[in-house]
Design an enzyme around this catalytic site. Structure first.
Site, PDB file in Angstrom:
ATOM      1  N   TYR A   1      -2.405  -0.530  10.221  1.00  0.00           N
ATOM      2  CA  TYR A   1      -2.496  -0.938   8.813  1.00  0.00           C
ATOM      3  C   TYR A   1      -1.227  -0.554   8.061  1.00  0.00           C
ATOM      4  CZ  TYR A   1      -4.097  -1.197   3.981  1.00  0.00           C
ATOM      5  OH  TYR A   1      -4.205  -1.499   2.640  1.00  0.00           O
TER       6      TYR A   1
ATOM      7  N   SER B   1       0.846  -1.191   0.000  1.00  0.00           N
ATOM      8  CA  SER B   1       0.000   0.000   0.000  1.00  0.00           C
ATOM      9  C   SER B   1       0.882   1.241   0.000  1.00  0.00           C
ATOM     10  CB  SER B   1      -0.896   0.008   1.245  1.00  0.00           C
ATOM     11  OG  SER B   1      -1.514   1.267   1.444  1.00  0.00           O
TER      12      SER B   1
END
Length: 249
Positions: free
Chosen positions: A155, A141
């Protein structure tokens, strides 16, 4: 190099489902895994109806059951007579600001996106080392590039961790036939990020995944996707002071 047989984890929705559709359109055989068997079976039926010349096999897989990860990967490798590419895509986006009583959410995100993803890398490399060939792809990501605040702290850390795993493997495999890619998506519409559907720079699923598939097929070491605007954003995120980065996200 043509990678005929591709395994995609987390293929029942979002980026994984769309990757399956686009790779099927390119004529690849697919091994698809997820926890939601009904959705996988429907996807398999849709793909076989549209592309009858390919093979599509599905397995129920909870990536947090690490023993099952190895069993399923070995089984799919045998059924397709050798996996050429494994895409470690399964993940979750839960999280809460640290210290607010939701360690469970942050723990689950780290366990799924880092520990379980590492188990998938282990299972894939076991197969690839045995035949001295293969392509491992890790979906990380853009949030992996810096520490992130509030609900995405865990995350971002999990995605940074698995990106580091990919880089370590890539360093080990320099000069060898086994390739390793890390793909850093920006905001691409998916089930995971429904809650940020109004975020600026959001790319629709089909367009965003097309950029992911293109980077995977080119076997890039690293790819920030879609290229615009996330390649320039990647430079900014890595080098700008934290107060400025905070205003960007």
């Amino acid at each position: 190099m043509r990678r005929r047989n591709i395994l995609i984890t987390g293929a029942s929705s979002g980026l994984g489902e769309e990757m399956a559709r686009q790779f099927a359109d390119n004529g690849h055989n697919l091994a698809l895994t997820a926890r939601r068997t009904e959705r996988l079976e429907k996807l398999r039926d849709d793909l076989l109806k549209a592309y009858p010349a390919i093979t599509v096999v599905v397995r129920t897989l909870d990536v947090n059951d690490h023993d099952q990860v190895f069993e399923v990967f070995r089984s799919l490798d045998k059924e397709l007579d050798g996996l050429d590419r494994v895409i470690v895509n399964a993940g979750i986006g839960k999280g809460a600001p640290l210290g607010t009583g939701r360690f469970d959410a942050n723990r689950d995100t780290l366990m799924t996106n880092l520990v379980a993803a590492t188990a998938q890398c282990e299972a894939a490399l076991e197969l690839f080392r045995a035949r001295n060939a293969g392509h491992l792809v890790v979906i990380t990501s853009m949030s992996a590039l810096r520490g992130m605040p509030k609900t995405i702290t865990a995350y971002a850390a999990s995605k940074a961790g698995i990106a580091a795993v990919a880089e370590g493997l890539r360093m080990e495999m320099i000069g060898k036939p086994i390739k390793v890619s890390a793909i850093y998506p920006g905001y691409i519409a998916s089930e995971m990020n429904d809650r940020v559907a109004k975020a600026p720079l959001m790319t629709d699923t089909v367009t965003g995944v097309r950029s992911i598939v293109d980077a995977i097929n080119k076997e890039k070491a690293k790819a920030y996707v879609p290229t615009w605007p996330y390649v320039p954003i990647s430079y900014l995120m890595r080098f700008l002071p934290l107060p400025i980065v905070k205003r960007m996200i």
